[in-house]
Every structure is written in structure tokens, then in C-alpha cells.
Design an enzyme around this catalytic site. Sequence first.
Site, PDB file in Angstrom:
ATOM      1  N   SER A  59       0.820  -1.216   0.000  1.00 31.39           N
ATOM      2  CA  SER A  59       0.000   0.000   0.000  1.00 31.39           C
ATOM      3  C   SER A  59       0.855   1.268   0.000  1.00 31.39           C
ATOM      4  CB  SER A  59      -0.906   0.029   1.235  1.00 31.39           C
ATOM      5  OG  SER A  59      -1.658  -1.155   1.335  1.00 31.39           O
TER       6      SER A  59
HETATM    7  N1  SAH Z   1      -0.487  -5.197   4.084  1.00 28.88           N
HETATM    8  C1  SAH Z   1       0.234  -5.476   2.847  1.00 28.88           C
HETATM    9  C2  SAH Z   1      -0.544  -5.065   1.613  1.00 28.88           C
HETATM   10  C3  SAH Z   1      -1.336  -6.195   1.191  1.00 28.88           C
HETATM   11  S1  SAH Z   1      -2.200  -6.196  -0.336  1.00 28.88           S
HETATM   12  C4  SAH Z   1       1.600  -4.852   2.845  1.00 28.88           C
HETATM   13  O1  SAH Z   1       1.938  -4.108   3.781  1.00 28.88           O
HETATM   14  O2  SAH Z   1       2.356  -5.141   1.926  1.00 28.88           O
HETATM   15  C5  SAH Z   1      -3.512  -7.269   0.193  1.00 28.88           C
HETATM   16  C6  SAH Z   1      -3.117  -8.695   0.473  1.00 28.88           C
HETATM   17  O3  SAH Z   1      -4.295  -9.383   0.898  1.00 28.88           O
HETATM   18  C7  SAH Z   1      -2.588  -9.461  -0.737  1.00 28.88           C
HETATM   19  O4  SAH Z   1      -1.319  -9.964  -0.455  1.00 28.88           O
HETATM   20  C8  SAH Z   1      -3.610 -10.584  -0.924  1.00 28.88           C
HETATM   21  O5  SAH Z   1      -3.043 -11.800  -1.353  1.00 28.88           O
HETATM   22  C9  SAH Z   1      -4.197 -10.714   0.477  1.00 28.88           C
HETATM   23  N2  SAH Z   1      -5.519 -11.351   0.543  1.00 28.88           N
HETATM   24  C10 SAH Z   1      -6.543 -11.286  -0.352  1.00 28.88           C
HETATM   25  N3  SAH Z   1      -7.597 -12.010   0.078  1.00 28.88           N
HETATM   26  C11 SAH Z   1      -7.229 -12.559   1.274  1.00 28.88           C
HETATM   27  C12 SAH Z   1      -7.880 -13.419   2.210  1.00 28.88           C
HETATM   28  N4  SAH Z   1      -9.114 -13.882   2.015  1.00 28.88           N
HETATM   29  N5  SAH Z   1      -7.198 -13.770   3.335  1.00 28.88           N
HETATM   30  C13 SAH Z   1      -5.947 -13.308   3.565  1.00 28.88           C
HETATM   31  N6  SAH Z   1      -5.272 -12.508   2.709  1.00 28.88           N
HETATM   32  C14 SAH Z   1      -5.901 -12.134   1.577  1.00 28.88           C
END
Ligand code: SAH
Length: 201
Positions: free
Chosen positions: A52
Amino acid sequence: MVREQIAARGITNLRVLEAMGQVPRHEFVPAELRSRAYEDGPLPIGHGQTISQPYIVAFMTEALDPKPTDRVLEIGTGSGYQAAVLSGLVAEVCSIELVEPLARRAETDLRRLGFTHVKVRCGDGHLGWPEAAPFDAIIVTCAPEEVPPALVAQLKAGGRMIIPVGSQWGAQELVLLQRTPAGLEKNAVLPVRFVPMVKGR
Ligand code: SAH
């Protein structure tokens, strides 16, 4: 980054600003994008996912009002960056990532960089982490269409949750939920665009 993108836009919590200044963001982006690690935007981290924008990480962290004794649940570990920022502010972070290679890489990076009180698990965040519940705070970094009930159930009385809610194609709002004696308080705080929260396989 902290001064121009975060403090200048109204983030005032000094512990949050300090934590943002301490985590090396370039360690959490792919090698070929390192020179852009401190830019004012999200960046791809592989598997169609993104780290993000720094301002959004700071905004969500501040919204949780993190305390040194808190135990926090994160849904969507991604690169591990948000978990690293939080880990400097609270007692423990439990983070769940659906995509296994991302979960493994984040776990390795967090350990290598010395962020020891973050636990990473591969799984579907819709279910939360029942064995480690209840949590003082919950942060969701992927967008479901509705707030998953299991997450509300795993939030302590007085606890806060920050979560983007909305469709993959339409509008999404960052929603701040607080469990008060009177019930669940809900406030939309910022329009956002996050990757969707995928249903577990
Ligand atoms: N917090 C992260 C940004 C993540 S982007 C950072 O600091 O880099 C959102 C993430 O959510 C992605 O990696 C995606 O794979 C994950 N995601 C999507 N659906 C999900 C689910 N049902 N359970 C857990 N993670 C999930």
C-alpha cells in the site's frame, strides 16, 4: 517520506510517525523497484498484489490508536511492511495471507530484519485467527464486500477495526469500527482502492 507524504497530510500520532521512519520500506519491495520504494504510491509485489501507499499505511495505523500492550490481527500480510510498522507499536501482530508464496516471503523478510513479534500464517482471513483471539485491534488490507462476521467476533470490547469495504469494481470506503458498550460503532473515514479480499480456496 514521513515529513512530506505523511506528517504534511495530517498524521500527528508521534509514535506512528516514528515507526514509519524506522521501517526500511525498500526491504519489502521487489529488488527492481527499490529505487521507487519511498514514492507516494502503491507498488506491485508479485502475484497481482501490491504494497500500500505509505500514507495509507500511516492513516490505517493511526486509526487503530495502537498501544504498547495491544495484540493486533492483520488480514493481508502481502509484503509484511504494514505488519513491520505495527510491530514497533504493539506487543504482538498476528498476520494472515492467502497466497502462500507471499506469506512465506513476508515471514522470511520479517525474521531477517528482526521483526520478531510478528506471526504469519497462510490461510483465509475471513475466518480470522480463532486460537489467538480476542484482539485489541484488527487491520484488514484487502477489501471484502461486507465486514466478515468472524472478525467482528474476534475483536475485544473497546477494540477497533479498520477495514476497506466495497466492490472490486465500484466504490470502496475505509471503515473504522469500534466495539463499544452500546454496540458496534461504524464510521466511513476515507474513500480508497484496495485489492479484493478473495474467498478462501
Ligand atoms: N499489508 C500489505 C498489503 C497487502 S495487499 C503490505 O503491507 O504489503 C492485500 C493482500 O491481501 C494481498 O497480499 C492478498 O493476497 C491478500 N488477501 C486477499 N484475500 C485474502 C484473504 N481472504 N485472506 C488473507 N489474505 C488475503
